[in-house]
Design a protein around this motif. Sequence first.
Motif, PDB file in Angstrom:
ATOM      1  N   LEU A   1      -9.350 -12.393  17.163  1.00  0.00           N
ATOM      2  CA  LEU A   1      -8.756 -11.153  16.667  1.00  0.00           C
ATOM      3  C   LEU A   1      -7.388 -10.924  17.298  1.00  0.00           C
ATOM      4  O   LEU A   1      -7.141 -11.342  18.429  1.00  0.00           O
ATOM      5  N   SER A   2      -6.549 -10.229  16.556  1.00  0.00           N
ATOM      6  CA  SER A   2      -5.263  -9.786  17.072  1.00  0.00           C
ATOM      7  C   SER A   2      -5.017  -8.401  16.504  1.00  0.00           C
ATOM      8  O   SER A   2      -5.396  -8.114  15.367  1.00  0.00           O
ATOM      9  N   GLU A   3      -4.409  -7.541  17.300  1.00  0.00           N
ATOM     10  CA  GLU A   3      -4.155  -6.175  16.855  1.00  0.00           C
ATOM     11  C   GLU A   3      -2.738  -5.775  17.220  1.00  0.00           C
ATOM     12  O   GLU A   3      -2.206  -6.204  18.245  1.00  0.00           O
TER      13      GLU A   3
ATOM     14  N   VAL B   1       0.874  -1.164   0.000  1.00  0.00           N
ATOM     15  CA  VAL B   1       0.000   0.000   0.000  1.00  0.00           C
ATOM     16  C   VAL B   1       0.913   1.215   0.000  1.00  0.00           C
ATOM     17  O   VAL B   1       1.957   1.215   0.663  1.00  0.00           O
ATOM     18  N   THR B   2       0.540   2.260  -0.750  1.00  0.00           N
ATOM     19  CA  THR B   2       1.367   3.454  -0.807  1.00  0.00           C
ATOM     20  C   THR B   2       0.671   4.636  -0.137  1.00  0.00           C
ATOM     21  O   THR B   2      -0.551   4.668  -0.018  1.00  0.00           O
ATOM     22  N   ALA B   3       1.495   5.586   0.289  1.00  0.00           N
ATOM     23  CA  ALA B   3       1.023   6.833   0.893  1.00  0.00           C
ATOM     24  C   ALA B   3       2.079   7.888   0.568  1.00  0.00           C
ATOM     25  O   ALA B   3       3.194   7.547   0.167  1.00  0.00           O
ATOM     26  N   PRO B   4       1.754   9.173   0.739  1.00  0.00           N
ATOM     27  CA  PRO B   4       2.759  10.207   0.484  1.00  0.00           C
ATOM     28  C   PRO B   4       4.018   9.985   1.333  1.00  0.00           C
ATOM     29  O   PRO B   4       3.939   9.518   2.474  1.00  0.00           O
ATOM     30  N   ALA B   5       5.164  10.326   0.762  1.00  0.00           N
ATOM     31  CA  ALA B   5       6.453  10.107   1.434  1.00  0.00           C
ATOM     32  C   ALA B   5       6.474  10.700   2.838  1.00  0.00           C
ATOM     33  O   ALA B   5       6.001  11.814   3.058  1.00  0.00           O
ATOM     34  N   ASN B   6       6.981   9.910   3.764  1.00  0.00           N
ATOM     35  CA  ASN B   6       7.158  10.301   5.165  1.00  0.00           C
ATOM     36  C   ASN B   6       5.857  10.611   5.905  1.00  0.00           C
ATOM     37  O   ASN B   6       5.893  11.217   6.973  1.00  0.00           O
ATOM     38  N   SER B   7       4.727  10.191   5.359  1.00  0.00           N
ATOM     39  CA  SER B   7       3.441  10.478   6.020  1.00  0.00           C
ATOM     40  C   SER B   7       3.011   9.374   6.979  1.00  0.00           C
ATOM     41  O   SER B   7       2.242   9.632   7.900  1.00  0.00           O
ATOM     42  N   VAL B   8       3.489   8.163   6.792  1.00  0.00           N
ATOM     43  CA  VAL B   8       3.076   7.050   7.641  1.00  0.00           C
ATOM     44  C   VAL B   8       4.002   6.976   8.846  1.00  0.00           C
ATOM     45  O   VAL B   8       5.157   6.575   8.729  1.00  0.00           O
ATOM     46  N   GLN B   9       3.497   7.386   9.997  1.00  0.00           N
ATOM     47  CA  GLN B   9       4.274   7.347  11.227  1.00  0.00           C
ATOM     48  C   GLN B   9       3.970   6.103  12.051  1.00  0.00           C
ATOM     49  O   GLN B   9       4.791   5.661  12.856  1.00  0.00           O
ATOM     50  N   SER B  10       2.776   5.551  11.854  1.00  0.00           N
ATOM     51  CA  SER B  10       2.406   4.300  12.520  1.00  0.00           C
ATOM     52  C   SER B  10       1.311   3.623  11.712  1.00  0.00           C
ATOM     53  O   SER B  10       0.612   4.262  10.927  1.00  0.00           O
ATOM     54  N   VAL B  11       1.189   2.332  11.919  1.00  0.00           N
ATOM     55  CA  VAL B  11       0.145   1.549  11.258  1.00  0.00           C
ATOM     56  C   VAL B  11      -0.514   0.683  12.327  1.00  0.00           C
ATOM     57  O   VAL B  11       0.170  -0.043  13.055  1.00  0.00           O
ATOM     58  N   THR B  12      -1.832   0.798  12.420  1.00  0.00           N
ATOM     59  CA  THR B  12      -2.600  -0.076  13.300  1.00  0.00           C
ATOM     60  C   THR B  12      -3.172  -1.187  12.432  1.00  0.00           C
ATOM     61  O   THR B  12      -3.804  -0.919  11.403  1.00  0.00           O
ATOM     62  N   ILE B  13      -2.927  -2.415  12.834  1.00  0.00           N
ATOM     63  CA  ILE B  13      -3.367  -3.574  12.061  1.00  0.00           C
ATOM     64  C   ILE B  13      -4.260  -4.433  12.942  1.00  0.00           C
ATOM     65  O   ILE B  13      -3.912  -4.753  14.072  1.00  0.00           O
ATOM     66  N   ARG B  14      -5.417  -4.795  12.397  1.00  0.00           N
ATOM     67  CA  ARG B  14      -6.332  -5.711  13.078  1.00  0.00           C
ATOM     68  C   ARG B  14      -6.492  -6.940  12.184  1.00  0.00           C
ATOM     69  O   ARG B  14      -6.882  -6.833  11.025  1.00  0.00           O
ATOM     70  N   MET B  15      -6.182  -8.089  12.741  1.00  0.00           N
ATOM     71  CA  MET B  15      -6.250  -9.341  11.994  1.00  0.00           C
ATOM     72  C   MET B  15      -7.318 -10.242  12.587  1.00  0.00           C
ATOM     73  O   MET B  15      -7.390 -10.404  13.802  1.00  0.00           O
ATOM     74  N   MET B  16      -8.143 -10.807  11.710  1.00  0.00           N
ATOM     75  CA  MET B  16      -9.126 -11.794  12.147  1.00  0.00           C
ATOM     76  C   MET B  16      -8.718 -13.142  11.573  1.00  0.00           C
ATOM     77  O   MET B  16      -8.552 -13.297  10.363  1.00  0.00           O
ATOM     78  N   TYR B  17      -8.537 -14.089  12.472  1.00  0.00           N
ATOM     79  CA  TYR B  17      -8.195 -15.442  12.050  1.00  0.00           C
ATOM     80  C   TYR B  17      -9.450 -16.190  11.631  1.00  0.00           C
ATOM     81  O   TYR B  17     -10.574 -15.774  11.933  1.00  0.00           O
ATOM     82  N   ASP B  18      -9.268 -17.311  10.944  1.00  0.00           N
ATOM     83  CA  ASP B  18     -10.423 -18.066  10.446  1.00  0.00           C
ATOM     84  C   ASP B  18     -11.249 -18.711  11.551  1.00  0.00           C
ATOM     85  O   ASP B  18     -12.353 -19.192  11.298  1.00  0.00           O
TER      86      ASP B  18
END
Length: 139
Positions: free
Chosen positions: A126-128, A105-122
Motif C-alpha cells: 500500500l501507498s498513501e 471525478v467532479t465535486a462542487p466548485a472550490n469544495s475540494v481542499q485536499s484529497v487522500t489517496i490510498r493505492m494498492m499495488y498488485d
Amino acid sequence: MPLRSLVTLTLLATAPLTAQAENFTTAAEVRPILESIKDQWIAIRVEGDEDYVFFTPIVSWRCGVQAVQFGFNDEDPTRELEMAACHTEFSNPNVMVDGDPIPLVTAPANSVQSVTIRMMYDDGSLSESVITRKQVLIP
C-alpha cells in the motif's frame, strides 16, 4: 592482441544479455515512478461550478496497480477510482482506448481542499498520499 583487450573481449562475450525492456505492468516496475510523483498523483481545476479532480498520473501508470481509493477533505479514502484494464495486447499496456473510464471525478466548485489517496499495488503493498488543493491546482 594484448592480454587486457583479450580479457575484456572475453568478459563482454560471456556476460549475460541485458534483460528485455520493462513493460511497466507490475508493481516492481511502476512503484518507483508513482512514488517519485506521489505529491502529483492528481490535478485539480475549476470548470464552471465544479472542481474537476484528474487522476491522470495514476491512470497513466495503472498497470501494476490493483486498486485506488480516495476521499475528499476529511473523508477516509473509501471511494473507489474506476480504472481501465491494463491493455497487454498493445506495445504500451497503459494506453487508453475508446470506452475506458475517464480519470476524472467532479465535486462542487472550490469544495475540494485536499484529497487522500490510498493505492494498492498488485503485490499487495500500500501507498498513501494526502495532496492539498494548493499543490495541484491548475489554471
